[in-house]
Design an enzyme around this catalytic site. Structure first.
Site, PDB file in Angstrom:
ATOM      1  N   ASP A  65     -11.057   7.015   4.229  1.00 18.66           N
ATOM      2  CA  ASP A  65     -10.238   6.038   4.937  1.00 18.66           C
ATOM      3  C   ASP A  65      -8.928   6.663   5.422  1.00 18.66           C
ATOM      4  OD1 ASP A  65      -9.612   3.162   5.538  1.00 18.66           O
ATOM      5  OD2 ASP A  65      -7.975   3.555   4.142  1.00 18.66           O
ATOM      6  N   GLU A 114     -12.826   8.487   8.890  1.00 22.05           N
ATOM      7  CA  GLU A 114     -12.362   7.332   9.659  1.00 22.05           C
ATOM      8  C   GLU A 114     -11.046   7.745  10.302  1.00 22.05           C
ATOM      9  OE1 GLU A 114     -10.271   3.259  10.115  1.00 22.05           O
ATOM     10  OE2 GLU A 114      -9.739   4.689   8.573  1.00 22.05           O
ATOM     11  N   GLN A 163       0.867  -1.188   0.000  1.00 20.30           N
ATOM     12  CA  GLN A 163       0.000   0.000   0.000  1.00 20.30           C
ATOM     13  C   GLN A 163       0.900   1.233   0.000  1.00 20.30           C
ATOM     14  OE1 GLN A 163      -2.041  -1.613   3.472  1.00 20.30           O
ATOM     15  NE2 GLN A 163      -4.023  -1.231   2.522  1.00 20.30           N
TER      16      GLN A 163
HETATM   17  C1  GLC Z   1      -8.464   1.720   7.572  1.00 21.51           C
HETATM   18  C2  GLC Z   1      -9.242   0.441   7.389  1.00 21.51           C
HETATM   19  C3  GLC Z   1      -8.354  -0.732   7.679  1.00 21.51           C
HETATM   20  C4  GLC Z   1      -7.190  -0.680   6.732  1.00 21.51           C
HETATM   21  C5  GLC Z   1      -6.481   0.679   6.769  1.00 21.51           C
HETATM   22  C6  GLC Z   1      -5.555   0.858   5.612  1.00 21.51           C
HETATM   23  O1  GLC Z   1      -8.031   1.898   8.854  1.00 21.51           O
HETATM   24  O2  GLC Z   1     -10.371   0.445   8.215  1.00 21.51           O
HETATM   25  O3  GLC Z   1      -9.052  -1.940   7.555  1.00 21.51           O
HETATM   26  O4  GLC Z   1      -6.279  -1.687   7.095  1.00 21.51           O
HETATM   27  O5  GLC Z   1      -7.396   1.742   6.695  1.00 21.51           O
HETATM   28  O6  GLC Z   1      -6.268   1.178   4.441  1.00 21.51           O
END
Ligand code: GLC
Length: 652
Positions: free
Chosen positions: A295, A337, A263
């Site tokens: 996110d 989030e 990522q």
């Molecule tokens: C957020 C998501 C989690 C993910 C992270 C990276 O915290 O809820 O599941 O691993 O982002 O995208």
């Protein structure tokens, strides 16, 4: 920061930029009928000054600032043109009712398309099930194209414009969004915009040596700068890789990877990245998304010498995205989030940034209260922190796809003489089942053996004690576990905000250990609560003597209570002292109706003094609309173990 800017200079600068850009934009889109153009440009004119100010603060040092600004407006206009008439009609409705997400009609449900139904077409076939539960908001977990095998549950996105082929197509997604809308269900999707997967087209080009695309990410030739950053940045997934960089030998560079090594964090210092991601965001809006879950907002911006979390620029970025959406797709709102310190969570919440926010503090403290059988800490924190700015709403949840982190404020704990470190240790032991008083069957997530720190995985029912109670075949323990589940859900349905049901909680799904056999998932304990939805078990929801039936019926009742009472719509919450530390209490006050909600976190009967209730303005006799009973409190109101009450007959 704000005050160092001269507003009048900005107004002039913004107005002259607008005047300069508008004729060029009109010339480019000369085919748009004048009336439509007027309607669009009215919104543009209204939100442009804010957008301009934000982008100026982020990117004015770039010599080509105006070039990027013009590009952004051109893309925005193209996206508005592509927006369907139906969605444009929804935009108009929502502009007349901009705080629609504060309504008591909203009840959310979170599911993985593959686990719940198999594919998008089958989700469509399950709409009746969602309707049965009263759902009006549906969060589909990430469903985009992502690397095969380990992909962080879809949070590593290879294309924001393609759905994972196993699940369906983008056209099917848009169709499903339309169907849901016709059933009065608003679609929520994730916008995973802190990073892309290393298989995204930009990442692939970067790996092939494309300089422009390398600029989309944060890459370093050697360890000099990464080492400097790592002095202050903490590891989010320490089990996965130490620090926050990954070496890619094909390009001989260190790439910033906050989460998993595939990522790649995007480089928002590059205005082209902002523009490209704004385009992806508007594209999602045009598929019919009404709530966009932003996110991992905390990590968007990096600065040497800081933790690189929650930096002021992260807020400017989100506000700029918000301004773009207000122009192009005002039917859509943002949900943040931010699973961080509560002070920081609050900073993302405003009508100009994220109108809706997860409430990780309430979630964590509900579990904390169940463990300590005491609501004192919860009450203290809610009194300090539950109120939100005008026009905003919490998304309240008991469980979600992620682990439970103990993100309360240490100062809040100390204020009421709780030792934060000892309390976290207690909660970890409690929810991993290592504590003598525990009823829970949870698993540690990202446990740090040196510090003892850990987050918790586990399904709602297993954490609430149902798994153990069923194993022990202990009816009293089963009863308590069911009450605990309904107590937590009772609070999130009534305290103010949008309640979110995590798929399976409504039928008391237990932990599923099958992930341990899957090498792609083993080690990430979050999969224990990401089970394939068991439709056979769901059949039991109509049988009142089963845990499935009892929990389902309990949630149905909560949905009815919420949706049929004014007290739960756009009303204020007042957290009160019930005079009994085991019992949380709050008023919901609406001009049409007031209710008093009481939640007993103890496993024993608990009295509330009748004098206290009368002091709070209650009559002598009132109705508990959960039990459907009239209650007369002469000397005391006696609450049953883990009882949840909604009392009508409170002061006006
Ligand atoms: C957020 C998501 C989690 C993910 C992270 C990276 O915290 O809820 O599941 O691993 O982002 O995208």
């Amino acid at each position: 920061m704000e005050s160092s800017y001269d507003t009048s200079w900005f107004d002039r600068h913004s107005a002259s930029s607008f005047m300069r850009l508008m004729p060029r934009l009109r010339a480019r889109f000369k085919d748009i009928p004048e009336a439509d153009w007027q309607a669009y440009t009215m919104r543009l004119e209204r939100h442009f000054p804010r957008l301009f100010r934000l982008l100026h603060r982020l990117y004015s040092s770039h010599y080509d600032f105006f070039y990027h600004l013009e590009n952004l407006l051109t893309t925005a206009t193209e996206m508005w043109i592509q927006r369907s008439d139906e969605l444009k009609a929804l935009d108009a409705i929502r502009e007349n009712d901009p705080n629609w997400y504060q309504s008591h009609s909203l009840i959310g449900y979170i599911l993985y398309v593959d686990l719940f139904a198999g594919n998008l077409g089958s989700v469509r076939a399950r709409i009746p099930y969602l309707k049965e539960l009263g759902v009006t908001y549906l969060h589909l977990m990430p469903l985009f194209k992502s690397p095969a095998g380990d992909n962080d549950g879809g949070y590593a996105i290879s294309s924001y414009r393609e759905v994972d082929e196993e699940l369906g197509t983008m056209a099917q997604l848009a169709e499903l969004a339309g169907d849901l809308r016709n059933h009065n269900i608003s679609l929520c999707l994730d916008f995973v915009f802190n990073h892309t997967s290393d298989e995204h087209e930009w990442a692939k080009k970067a790996l092939a040596g494309d300089r422009d695309c390398q600029e989309y990410y944060r890459m370093y030739d050697d360890r000099t700068i990464p080492d400097q950053y790592e002095k202050t940045v903490k590891s989010v997934f320490p089990d996965e890789h130490p620090g926050c960089f990954t070496y890619r030998n094909r390009i001989k560079k260190w790439v910033w990877t906050t989460f998993k090594n595939y990522q790649w964090d995007l480089n928002y210092e590059n205005p082209a990245v902002f523009n490209r991601m704004a385009e992806e965001l508007m594209f999602l809006g045009n598929q019919g998304v009404e709530i966009l879950r932003l996110d991992a907002v905390a990590f968007l911006w990096k600065k040497l010498g800081t933790t690189c979390e929650n930096l002021p620029e992260a807020h400017l970025l989100i506000q700029a995205f918000n301004a773009v959406v207000r122009i192009v797709a005002p039917a859509m709102v943002f949900k943040s989030e931010a699973i961080v310190h509560p002070d920081e969570v609050a900073r993302y919440i405003s009508e100009d940034e994220c109108q809706v926010s997860y409430n990780p503090l309430l979630m964590a403290l509900l579990w904390s209260s169940l463990a300590s059988r005491d609501a004192k800490f919860l009450r203290h924190c809610l009194q300090k922190r539950f109120a939100l700015p005008q026009g905003c709403a919490w998304a309240n949840y008991v469980r979600c796809h992620d682990d439970i982190g103990w993100t309360f404020s240490d100062d809040d704990a100390r204020e009421i003489h709780i030792d934060p470190t000892a309390h976290r240790k207690f909660l970890i032991e409690f929810y991993t089942g290592r504590h003598a008083a525990s009823f829970a069957s949870g698993l540690p997530f990202q446990e740090n053996p040196t510090t003892g720190d850990a987050r918790i995985s586990g399904s709602c029912a297993s954490l609430a004690g149902l798994e153990r109670a069923l194993q022990e075949n202990n009816p009293a323990a089963i009863e308590l576990a069911i009450r605990r589940i309904l107590l937590l859900y009772g609070v999130i349905f009534t305290i103010g905000g949008v309640p979110l049901i995590y798929a399976g909680d409504e039928i008391a799904v237990l932990n599923d250990h099958s992930y341990e056999k899957d090498p792609e998932k083993d080690g990430d304990t979050r999969w224990v609560h990401r089970a394939v939805f068991n439709w056979e078990k769901a059949e039991l929801r109509t049988q009142p003597d089963t845990p499935e039936g009892r929990v389902f019926a309990g949630l149905l009742k909560l949905a009815r209570v919420r949706q049929n009472n004014f007290a739960f719509t756009r009303s204020e919450t007042e957290i009160i002292d019930t005079g009994n530390e085991h019992v949380l209490g709050y008023f919901r006050q609406h001009q049409e109706q007031n209710v008093l909600v009481l939640a007993n976190f103890a496993e024993s009967e608990q009295p509330i003094a009748a004098t206290r209730l009368r002091q709070l303005g209650l009559r002598r006799t009132f109705t508990d609309i959960i039990a459907g009973k009239n209650v007369t409190a002469a000397a005391t109101l006696l609450m049953e173990p883990c009882q949840f009450m909604v009392l009508v007959g409170a002061r006006g």
